[in-house]
Scaffold this motif. Structure first.
Motif, PDB file in Angstrom:
ATOM      1  N   SER A  85       0.823  -1.214   0.000  1.00  0.00           N
ATOM      2  CA  SER A  85       0.000   0.000   0.000  1.00  0.00           C
ATOM      3  C   SER A  85       0.854   1.259   0.000  1.00  0.00           C
ATOM      4  CB  SER A  85      -0.943   0.012   1.212  1.00  0.00           C
ATOM      5  OG  SER A  85      -0.208   0.039   2.428  1.00  0.00           O
ATOM      6  N   GLN A  86       2.024   1.192   0.630  1.00  0.00           N
ATOM      7  CA  GLN A  86       2.935   2.339   0.651  1.00  0.00           C
ATOM      8  C   GLN A  86       3.988   2.256  -0.454  1.00  0.00           C
ATOM      9  OE1 GLN A  86       4.570   2.841   4.619  1.00  0.00           O
ATOM     10  NE2 GLN A  86       2.620   2.340   5.557  1.00  0.00           N
TER      11      GLN A  86
ATOM     12  N   GLN B  61      17.312   6.026  -9.969  1.00  0.00           N
ATOM     13  CA  GLN B  61      16.012   6.642 -10.165  1.00  0.00           C
ATOM     14  C   GLN B  61      15.373   6.127 -11.447  1.00  0.00           C
ATOM     15  OE1 GLN B  61      16.950  10.817 -10.466  1.00  0.00           O
ATOM     16  NE2 GLN B  61      17.589  10.671 -12.594  1.00  0.00           N
ATOM     17  N   GLN B  62      14.073   6.363 -11.561  1.00  0.00           N
ATOM     18  CA  GLN B  62      13.358   6.140 -12.805  1.00  0.00           C
ATOM     19  C   GLN B  62      13.110   7.491 -13.447  1.00  0.00           C
ATOM     20  OE1 GLN B  62      10.115   3.667 -10.915  1.00  0.00           O
ATOM     21  NE2 GLN B  62      10.364   2.471 -12.789  1.00  0.00           N
ATOM     22  N   THR B  63      12.820   7.478 -14.736  1.00  0.00           N
ATOM     23  CA  THR B  63      12.435   8.706 -15.421  1.00  0.00           C
ATOM     24  C   THR B  63      11.048   8.517 -16.012  1.00  0.00           C
ATOM     25  OG1 THR B  63      13.463   7.992 -17.495  1.00  0.00           O
ATOM     26  CG2 THR B  63      14.816   9.322 -15.987  1.00  0.00           C
ATOM     27  N   ILE B  64      10.390   9.642 -16.276  1.00  0.00           N
ATOM     28  CA  ILE B  64       9.096   9.609 -16.941  1.00  0.00           C
ATOM     29  C   ILE B  64       9.028  10.828 -17.857  1.00  0.00           C
ATOM     30  CG2 ILE B  64       7.892  10.813 -15.052  1.00  0.00           C
ATOM     31  CD1 ILE B  64       5.508   8.889 -15.679  1.00  0.00           C
ATOM     32  N   ALA B  65       8.733  10.577 -19.107  1.00  0.00           N
ATOM     33  CA  ALA B  65       8.720  11.628 -20.133  1.00  0.00           C
ATOM     34  C   ALA B  65      10.058  12.369 -20.190  1.00  0.00           C
ATOM     35  CB  ALA B  65       7.577  12.608 -19.874  1.00  0.00           C
ATOM     36  N   GLY B  66      11.132  11.669 -19.848  1.00  0.00           N
ATOM     37  CA  GLY B  66      12.459  12.266 -19.914  1.00  0.00           C
ATOM     38  C   GLY B  66      12.873  13.031 -18.680  1.00  0.00           C
ATOM     39  N   TYR B  67      12.003  13.128 -17.676  1.00  0.00           N
ATOM     40  CA  TYR B  67      12.312  13.852 -16.448  1.00  0.00           C
ATOM     41  C   TYR B  67      12.508  12.868 -15.297  1.00  0.00           C
ATOM     42  CZ  TYR B  67      10.699  18.004 -18.936  1.00  0.00           C
ATOM     43  OH  TYR B  67      10.556  19.014 -19.851  1.00  0.00           O
ATOM     44  N   PRO B  68      13.420  13.165 -14.362  1.00  0.00           N
ATOM     45  CA  PRO B  68      13.611  12.267 -13.214  1.00  0.00           C
ATOM     46  C   PRO B  68      12.342  12.167 -12.376  1.00  0.00           C
ATOM     47  CG  PRO B  68      15.391  13.882 -13.370  1.00  0.00           C
ATOM     48  CD  PRO B  68      14.331  14.324 -14.331  1.00  0.00           C
ATOM     49  N   LEU B  69      12.079  10.964 -11.870  1.00  0.00           N
ATOM     50  CA  LEU B  69      10.956  10.750 -10.960  1.00  0.00           C
ATOM     51  C   LEU B  69      11.494  10.732  -9.537  1.00  0.00           C
ATOM     52  CD1 LEU B  69       7.993  10.062 -10.350  1.00  0.00           C
ATOM     53  CD2 LEU B  69       8.598   7.651 -10.634  1.00  0.00           C
ATOM     54  N   LEU B  70      10.997  11.630  -8.705  1.00  0.00           N
ATOM     55  CA  LEU B  70      11.446  11.727  -7.321  1.00  0.00           C
ATOM     56  C   LEU B  70      10.382  11.199  -6.380  1.00  0.00           C
ATOM     57  CD1 LEU B  70      13.537  13.564  -8.695  1.00  0.00           C
ATOM     58  CD2 LEU B  70      13.381  15.095  -6.735  1.00  0.00           C
ATOM     59  N   THR B  71      10.839  10.726  -5.211  1.00  0.00           N
ATOM     60  CA  THR B  71       9.948  10.320  -4.129  1.00  0.00           C
ATOM     61  C   THR B  71      10.502  10.905  -2.840  1.00  0.00           C
ATOM     62  OG1 THR B  71      11.142   8.308  -3.506  1.00  0.00           O
ATOM     63  CG2 THR B  71       9.615   8.135  -5.352  1.00  0.00           C
ATOM     64  N   GLU B  72       9.932  10.496  -1.714  1.00  0.00           N
ATOM     65  CA  GLU B  72      10.434  10.947  -0.422  1.00  0.00           C
ATOM     66  C   GLU B  72      11.664  10.160   0.030  1.00  0.00           C
ATOM     67  OE1 GLU B  72       7.272  12.634   2.545  1.00  0.00           O
ATOM     68  OE2 GLU B  72       6.567  10.711   1.791  1.00  0.00           O
TER      69      GLU B  72
ATOM     70  N   PRO C 199       3.254  11.045  -1.991  1.00  0.00           N
ATOM     71  CA  PRO C 199       3.167   9.993  -0.978  1.00  0.00           C
ATOM     72  C   PRO C 199       1.722   9.588  -0.716  1.00  0.00           C
ATOM     73  CG  PRO C 199       3.703  12.115   0.025  1.00  0.00           C
ATOM     74  CD  PRO C 199       3.800  12.304  -1.449  1.00  0.00           C
ATOM     75  N   GLU C 200       1.536   8.304  -0.409  1.00  0.00           N
ATOM     76  CA  GLU C 200       0.208   7.756  -0.126  1.00  0.00           C
ATOM     77  C   GLU C 200      -0.755   8.012  -1.285  1.00  0.00           C
ATOM     78  OE1 GLU C 200      -0.159   5.969   2.569  1.00  0.00           O
ATOM     79  OE2 GLU C 200       1.797   6.503   3.382  1.00  0.00           O
ATOM     80  N   SER C 201      -0.228   8.016  -2.506  1.00  0.00           N
ATOM     81  CA  SER C 201      -1.064   8.317  -3.665  1.00  0.00           C
ATOM     82  C   SER C 201      -0.486   7.607  -4.876  1.00  0.00           C
ATOM     83  CB  SER C 201      -1.114   9.829  -3.907  1.00  0.00           C
ATOM     84  OG  SER C 201      -1.729  10.134  -5.140  1.00  0.00           O
ATOM     85  N   ASN C 202      -1.306   7.487  -5.920  1.00  0.00           N
ATOM     86  CA  ASN C 202      -0.811   6.909  -7.163  1.00  0.00           C
ATOM     87  C   ASN C 202      -0.589   7.985  -8.224  1.00  0.00           C
ATOM     88  OD1 ASN C 202      -3.454   7.580  -7.662  1.00  0.00           O
ATOM     89  ND2 ASN C 202      -4.046   5.603  -8.530  1.00  0.00           N
TER      90      ASN C 202
END
Length: 335
Positions: A129-130, A204-215, A302-305
């Protein structure tokens, strides 16, 4: 007396007739024409979506020294929705097995979506879930310092990634980082390669060529930390996606709008400091970010999709505390 009573009867009868006539008129008269009222919906002005980060001190005021830095974002970007998270029960099982845990090491948890493995000083917590995994080895750290050859550790790390997540690409975020850790330190000291007993690799992963960040640590999706004896001391997997779905395309703030809103909307993402120093920073009413870099990224809330565009501000946080490397996020979308 009888005559008087009889004289009243016509008067009473007349009154009753009059009342009945009024009631009949009210019932039979045509309904009055009412004016037609048209309800015009209120147009809501542009709303900047929040990032879902909770500030440690909501009353703290941020001052930004922009240092002549600028950024030129595109006019529009797309929101994304994670329809298949990076982590599921199968992936968590693969990670646990690869790190040497057995089903007999599993402990009872309060949530069906969570798993906890404990094996001596080693523990692994995972939550679908997290969308995260936290592995730690809390045993004594080696006194040996220095890393002569890191290529073997890098190859081992890539092998782990390929084992955990088949057919999913990751990008290494910069160079390896070195720390001198002591047992109980939450934030180990940043040192040179020769003085370190811990080394960290971030991906990291990228999406549409931009880095994807998390907490997650260092704003990466997957972070491996080894000690100077080549033992894996921690693994953090946070956020990330297996598959996404394209959502709404939104207009972005331009740089002038960013400057006007950043001090009000910026959320602290990470501080590289000690626990005591972080508590001191959190208690400040005013802090100053001496900006070193601005970039556009995607952020997994966070806590979201939801995956939303954001501006990443990197610099040094200053105030009545030691200078501290810090990163802040500002929502980039203008709905």
């Amino acid at each position: 007396m009888n005559l008087l009573k009889n004289r009243r009867l016509p008067i009473i009868s007349l009154g009753i007739v009059t009342v009945l006539a009024i009631i009949l008129y009210l019932i039979l008269r045509p309904a009055p024409t009412l004016p037609i009222i048209t309800l015009t919906p209120t147009v809501t002005p542009g709303v900047i979506p929040t990032l879902g980060l909770v500030p440690a001190n909501p009353n703290q005021r941020l001052i930004i020294n922009w240092n002549n830095l600028t950024v030129v974002p595109p006019d529009k970007l797309t929101f994304y929705t994670i329809i298949r998270p990076l982590l599921n029960d199968q992936a968590i099982g693969v990670v646990a097995t690869a790190l040497g845990f057995r089903e007999t090491d599993a402990k009872t948890t309060l949530q069906k979506t969570s798993k906890l493995y404990v094996q001596g000083n080693r523990s692994l917590f995972a939550s679908t879930s997290q969308n995260q995994v936290q592995f730690a080895d809390s045993g004594p750290l080696p006194t040996k310092v220095g890393f002569e050859n890191i290529s073997a550790l890098e190859q081992r790390t890539i092998a782990y990634l390929n084992q955990f997540f088949k057919n999913i690409s990751f990008t290494k975020t910069g160079n390896a980082e070195y720390f001198l850790g002591r047992l109980g330190d939450y934030y180990p000291q940043i040192v040179t390669r020769e003085k370190a007993n811990l080394i960290r690799f971030s991906f990291q992963q990228t999406i549409a060529g931009y880095p994807l960040l998390t907490e997650a640590t260092k704003n990466a999706i997957v972070v491996f930390t080894y000690d100077s004896n080549s033992s894996l001391r921690s693994l953090e997997i946070s956020g990330g996606y297996g598959q996404t779905e394209t959502g709404q395309t939104v207009s972005l703030l331009d740089f002038d709008s960013l400057r006007q809103t950043a001090t009000r909307l910026a959320d602290s993402l990470s501080l590289e400091t000690t626990v005591d120093n972080k508590s001191l920073i959190d208690s400040q009413l005013v802090v100053t970010l001496d900006l070193a870099d601005i970039s556009l990224v995607y952020f997994a809330k966070p806590e979201s999709n939801q995956i939303v565009p954001a501006f990443l501000l990197k610099g040094t946080l200053k105030g009545n505390f030691p200078d501290t490397p810090a990163t802040y996020l500002v929502p980039a979308a203008q709905l």
